[in-house]
Design an enzyme around this catalytic site. Structure first.
Site, mmCIF file in Angstrom:
data_model
loop_
_atom_site.group_PDB
_atom_site.id
_atom_site.type_symbol
_atom_site.label_atom_id
_atom_site.label_comp_id
_atom_site.label_asym_id
_atom_site.label_seq_id
_atom_site.Cartn_x
_atom_site.Cartn_y
_atom_site.Cartn_z
ATOM 1 N N LYS A 52 50.873 49.370 42.075
ATOM 2 C CA LYS A 52 51.430 48.294 42.914
ATOM 3 C C LYS A 52 52.940 48.513 43.086
ATOM 4 O O LYS A 52 53.471 48.407 44.198
ATOM 5 C CB LYS A 52 51.159 46.928 42.271
ATOM 6 C CG LYS A 52 49.707 46.483 42.444
ATOM 7 C CD LYS A 52 49.306 45.332 41.541
ATOM 8 C CE LYS A 52 47.802 45.095 41.655
ATOM 9 N NZ LYS A 52 47.267 44.125 40.686
ATOM 10 N N GLN A 96 49.256 40.031 36.102
ATOM 11 C CA GLN A 96 48.114 40.942 36.045
ATOM 12 C C GLN A 96 47.021 40.387 35.123
ATOM 13 O O GLN A 96 47.285 39.960 34.010
ATOM 14 C CB GLN A 96 48.579 42.328 35.561
ATOM 15 C CG GLN A 96 47.504 43.384 35.574
ATOM 16 C CD GLN A 96 46.975 43.701 36.974
ATOM 17 O OE1 GLN A 96 47.732 43.840 37.927
ATOM 18 N NE2 GLN A 96 45.664 43.773 37.099
ATOM 19 N N ASP A 119 48.328 36.442 45.050
ATOM 20 C CA ASP A 119 46.925 36.714 44.713
ATOM 21 C C ASP A 119 45.987 35.684 45.360
ATOM 22 O O ASP A 119 44.787 35.917 45.456
ATOM 23 C CB ASP A 119 46.730 36.633 43.183
ATOM 24 C CG ASP A 119 46.710 38.005 42.527
ATOM 25 O OD1 ASP A 119 46.451 38.996 43.228
ATOM 26 O OD2 ASP A 119 46.941 38.067 41.303
#
Ligand code: NAD
Length: 290
Positions: A52, A96, A119
């Protein structure tokens, strides 16, 4: 004959769109910024976080990687999230998953500023997806699946779509996207308690498999000419590989592919789309926050 939907090339096209958007945002004095928070040393998570960060840097997005020890408490993590919420250089925040077991992931998600929740897991964004409010963030993996269907020219209006899996990350948002106005599919969501899954699947013009069970979907589950999107990423032992394992999806690719009109491979299908859509969401956040 099936056509293989090449996630790498569709993701590359999405990333090129992102590159142009970054240039445009920077010309207006906005440098988009993404913070990725990793708690603990899970090797798979370290790989995801690393890629990422690399993708951000490649596109000109400011990237901040925050690595915290596995002993970090929930309160300490929430304090870090709140600092990022208040930081004007950061437009997107991603914690994460999975965090260590002593941390309640739900509580951390709720601590995020929903305007920075790239997200799309915060309850406000879940609601916006259900309400078809485009200012919300759509979870990256199902958003990526929709882009793959569009890129492959798959008509969704009136199609019978079967989503296998009902997680908040993939299955549920996938079902909402497929049934939303403009997509207009007729959607069935199957899960671990569904009866006669093969029969449910056989109805489908579009199958989305998001289960986490290696090669579960067999050829006789799939109607001739169906489109199959395989979200699963499963490691299975393979002594012929240096690593000792290989990745397979939730679909028995070799036997299912000949029956489909189009299918995504694993790896190289849905996987590359997830990061590309994360970049898209970060740019949406930067645009909306200004
Ligand atoms: P999850 O474990 O949260 O959810 C799995 C779902 O499958 C559940 O809703 C469960 O009811 C259903 N299920 C389990 N066993 C079943 C069975 N025998 N029959 C029918 N349904 C069953 O998983 P998730 O986070 O949704 O991920 C699913 C898969 O997708 C995993 O392999 C994961 O690694 C992969 N994944 C890939 C990406 C990507 O970027 N490609 C992103 C997220 C998840």
């Amino acid at each position: 004959m099936s056509s293989v939907i090449d996630g790498k090339s569709v993701a590359a096209a999405v990333l090129e769109e992102c590159r142009a958007e970054v240039t445009e945002l920077k010309s207006r004095g906005i440098t988009p910024g993404l913070a990725v928070v990793l708690v603990g040393e899970d090797p798979a998570s370290q790989v995801y976080v690393g890629s990422k960060a690399r993708t951000c840097i490649d596109l000109g997005i400011y990237s901040r990687k925050i690595e915290l020890p596995a002993t970090t408490t929930q309160d300490e993590l929430i304090t870090v999230v709140r600092e990022l919420n208040a930081d004007p250089a950061i437009h997107g925040i991603l914690v994460q998953s999975p965090p260590p077991k002593h941390i309640d992931e739900e509580a951390v998600i709720r601590a995020l500023d929903p305007r920075k929740d790239v997200d799309g897991f915060h309850p406000e964004n879940v609601a916006k997806l259900a309400l078809e409010d485009k200012t919300g963030f759509v979870p990256c993996t199902p958003a990526g699946c929709m882009r793959l269907l569009a890129a492959a020219g798959v008509p969704t209006a009136g199609a019978e779509a079967v989503v296998i899996g009902r997680s908040m990350i993939v299955g549920k948002p996938m079902a909402l996207l497929l049934m939303a106005k403009g997509s207009d599919a007729t959607v069935t969501v199957a899960h671990s308690r569904s009866k006669d899954l093969p029969a449910i699947c056989r109805r489908a013009d579009i199958v989305i498999a998001a289960v986490g069970r290696p090669e579960m979907v067999k050829a006789d589950w799939v109607k001739d000419g169906a489109v199959v999107i395989d979200v699963g990423i499963n490691r299975i032992e393979d002594p012929s590989k240096k690593s000792g394992y290989r990745l397979v999806g939730d679909v028995a690719y070799a036997e299912v592919a000949p029956k489909c009109s189009a299918i995504t491979p694993v790896p190289g299908g849905v996987g590359p789309m997830t990061i590309a859509l994360l970049m898209k969401n970060t740019l949406q956040a930067a645009r909306q926050l200004g």
